[in-house]
Design an enzyme around this catalytic site. Sequence first.
Site, short mmCIF file in Angstrom:
data_model
loop_
_atom_site.label_atom_id
_atom_site.label_comp_id
_atom_site.label_asym_id
_atom_site.label_seq_id
_atom_site.Cartn_x
_atom_site.Cartn_y
_atom_site.Cartn_z
N HIS A 81 -17.91 -101.56 -10.96
CA HIS A 81 -18.73 -101.88 -12.14
C HIS A 81 -18.03 -102.89 -13.05
CE1 HIS A 81 -16.61 -99.20 -15.09
NE2 HIS A 81 -16.45 -98.40 -14.05
N ASP A 83 -18.74 -103.41 -16.40
CA ASP A 83 -18.63 -103.08 -17.82
C ASP A 83 -17.37 -102.26 -18.09
OD1 ASP A 83 -19.90 -100.88 -16.41
OD2 ASP A 83 -20.24 -99.96 -18.38
N GLU A 178 -21.99 -98.70 -16.03
CA GLU A 178 -21.53 -97.42 -15.52
C GLU A 178 -21.00 -96.55 -16.65
OE1 GLU A 178 -18.59 -94.50 -13.85
OE2 GLU A 178 -18.28 -96.09 -15.32
N GLU A 179 -20.33 -97.18 -17.60
CA GLU A 179 -19.67 -96.43 -18.67
C GLU A 179 -20.66 -95.74 -19.61
OE1 GLU A 179 -16.73 -95.71 -18.59
OE2 GLU A 179 -15.63 -97.25 -17.51
N ASP A 201 -13.42 -97.13 -7.97
CA ASP A 201 -13.49 -96.86 -9.41
C ASP A 201 -12.63 -95.66 -9.80
OD1 ASP A 201 -14.38 -97.11 -12.05
OD2 ASP A 201 -16.20 -95.93 -11.70
N HIS A 383 -9.80 -96.17 -20.77
CA HIS A 383 -10.73 -96.13 -21.91
C HIS A 383 -10.04 -96.26 -23.26
CE1 HIS A 383 -14.22 -93.96 -19.59
NE2 HIS A 383 -13.69 -94.97 -18.91
#
Length: 413
Positions: A81, A83, A178-179, A201, A383
Amino acid sequence: MKYEKLLPRFLEYVKVNTRSDENSTTTPSTQALVEFAHKMGEDMKALGLKDVHYLESNGYVIGTIPANTDKKVRKIGLLAHLDTADFNAEGVNPQILENYDGESVIQLGDTEFTLDPKDFPNLKNYKGQTLVHTDGTTLLGSDDKSGVAEIMTLADYLLNINPDFEHGEIRVGFGPDEEIGVGADKFDVADFDVDFAYTVDGGPLGELQYETFSAAGAVIEFQGKNVHPGTAKNMMVNALQLAIDYHNALPEFDRPEKTEGREGFFHLLKLDGTPEEARAQYIIRDHEEGKFNERKALMQEIADKMNAELGQNRVKPLIKDQYYNMAQIIEKDMSIIDIAKKAMENLDIAPIIEPIRGGTDGSKISFMGLPTPNLFAGGENMHGRFEFVSVQTMEKAVDTLLEIIRLNNEVAK
């Protein structure tokens, strides 16, 4: 460096702000994600991928590494992904630390923040390796631009560096959002057209995941009756107090901060309101289907009990499933787990097969009929500002993909 362009690709990608927006109603959620997908499409074409196309319907850019064998090889899909998570991603300034000693405190740019092995004991696993970390003001974006860079490096290797490496058709897909949990909602399995796939991922070296949470979201609405507090006795119903009572009726220890492993939880994300009306937002998570359903039922039961005691329907839960544990699909044919496990073992990588305390795009895609477990991409502490990744782990991720492809070709007729 084993793959010369792997690190430069990664550094280029993380500098692009592709933070997704959970409040957006568009797909992808930001224009930056649209633009980055088109940029990736151009890069894919430059490497030699065929049939590169952007799908307006879901924000995915798709391309094909054509087969170079006449064998009947199962078609593999590789997904990552574009994002990044809900943390500052503007002005990402990656820092490179070579030959980390596994003990020193790492200063994050000019900020007061550090990566200290006392706080992050996982740092001790990276002695002698090259780490990429943040400057303390942003996240890094290894989740999942490590995966993007690794897949692109794999494509470059197969198409340009070692085109004699025998393989079947491989499809590559990079998607948005995805997030924020909606990236795979509109994924087009028919267009992707493969026999099985992997998301790249995961986190540290060796992660191989095919079991996720089952997930639901809940919004609980509370209707109060507000009157002047000076004359409120036996008349006021404070919606905020109803919300507090509701939350306190949930199991005290079934919270993220008190659970681990296969234990599920209720997580209060947001509570706001006034004495007249209030609203609480939760997520519900569990690995086991029965317990997952019990959790949802409990949230309704608490509301029903409160309403009965109040004599009015003042508590209204709205519960919606989000995704399900993909083990229900993967376990029907474990060959794609076995081949990934064997690939790692062949490379002296110890597979780490544990349930994900979260979900991936593969959770939803698997239930669309395409089994899609998750492979490690290398990131740690994702994150946030303490995120880092090992270049050597990223290289081993590419090695693992190549070995999966080799083994898949080996069993073909």
